[in-house]
Design an enzyme around this catalytic site. Sequence first.
Site, PDB file in Angstrom:
ATOM      1  N   LYS A  75       1.751 -39.742  59.223  1.00 38.15           N
ATOM      2  CA  LYS A  75       1.918 -40.671  58.110  1.00 38.15           C
ATOM      3  C   LYS A  75       3.398 -40.880  57.805  1.00 38.15           C
ATOM      4  CE  LYS A  75      -0.798 -40.315  54.526  1.00 38.15           C
ATOM      5  NZ  LYS A  75      -1.421 -39.942  53.221  1.00 38.15           N
ATOM      6  N   LYS A  87       0.935 -29.555  54.250  1.00 35.40           N
ATOM      7  CA  LYS A  87      -0.150 -29.651  53.277  1.00 35.40           C
ATOM      8  C   LYS A  87      -0.464 -28.258  52.780  1.00 35.40           C
ATOM      9  CE  LYS A  87      -2.749 -33.020  51.572  1.00 35.40           C
ATOM     10  NZ  LYS A  87      -2.272 -34.364  51.224  1.00 35.40           N
ATOM     11  N   MET A 245     -13.516 -38.290  49.809  1.00 33.90           N
ATOM     12  CA  MET A 245     -13.180 -37.273  50.795  1.00 33.90           C
ATOM     13  C   MET A 245     -13.286 -37.858  52.199  1.00 33.90           C
ATOM     14  SD  MET A 245     -12.379 -34.702  48.928  1.00 33.90           S
ATOM     15  CE  MET A 245     -12.410 -33.213  49.929  1.00 33.90           C
ATOM     16  N   ASN A 267      -8.189 -39.641  53.391  1.00 32.17           N
ATOM     17  CA  ASN A 267      -7.557 -39.046  54.561  1.00 32.17           C
ATOM     18  C   ASN A 267      -8.613 -38.632  55.575  1.00 32.17           C
ATOM     19  OD1 ASN A 267      -4.682 -38.944  53.843  1.00 32.17           O
ATOM     20  ND2 ASN A 267      -5.335 -37.564  52.208  1.00 32.17           N
TER      21      ASN A 267
END
Length: 356
Positions: A75, A87, A245, A267
């Site tokens: 990304k 993350k 989700m 995502n």
Amino acid sequence: MHTDTGVFGRSHELSSRRHEQVVFCEDDRTGLKAIIAIHSTTLGPALGGTRFYPYARESEALQDALRLSWGMTYKAAAAGVTLGGGKAVIIGDPAVDKTPELLAAYARFVETLGGRYITAGDVGTNTDDLDIIGRHTGYVTGRSTAAGGSGDSARLTALGVFNAMRAGAESVWGTASLAKRTVGVEGVGKVGRELIDLLLADGAEVCVSDVNDAALQLVSQCHPSVRLLSSVATAPVDVYAPCAMGGTLTTTSADAIEATLICGAANNQLANPLVEQALTERGITWIPDFVANAGGLIQVAGELRSAAPAEVESDVAGIFPRCRNIITAARAEGIGTGAAANRFAERRLDAIPRSI
């Protein structure tokens, strides 16, 4: 075949570009259990939100951290920002387990990484939480404007998705407008609601679904014209916008989807790589999620460099031509849009020697 399901094995299964570092954080006093995954710092410090979620198993939390951090690398590369991919996940129910003390403990773990990882918001965390985290580490972005941050990223994330959807509409129907198109928005949290506002202003007809009845009722109160459905994934819509989700696009759902265009904020929308092939064979255009939903990343990247809001919004609008170029490249090369987007990101990653 590689069968190791440990940390190293799972990283290998995702990509040949393996994770640089995975940190397991535990604090007995507050009950904190967190995982910080740093996939790449090739382009800059790894940035990615902190997801606070009641995972049923620790293995699921690890898999989420690995997948999401890998996605953040791509990304960031596709968005043109000087950041890497990371993350974090905190295991627990944010409505029950989230406390200022736990967030402070988590922040101290982030601080120990010395800037290799910069955190932001995600599912289960908000600007108030980031303000607390920011009292204990400087490696945080997305704080409230009162705390010197750029505020919630939902609006610009939605704006990015909207621009990506417009690019998809142009490629499918010949016009960069959603007017008179039916868009099914799955998930009406902060980003979903912002996207609905943009779609309605553009003249689209909107239907929505969400597992949270209260969220649906809020949308209905604000926009009585929006239809509430039990599911929009297989409804007769022109555009399917997954904004909840990930993993909703499976080989089974790919056969049942009636939409011609898929573009949303969620995502990791594809349950596995075979799904894109199934969509392509049915003539369905999918806008890769890590390109479409980069608006929030672009916002916090702007916050880190103290960019003016107008400049940041202009950068988010750049998602439109980026998606147009990816769709054009996919068609010219006879590949899926996901593969074209990956190549776009990888060219930027490969231009810089990999090092830690």
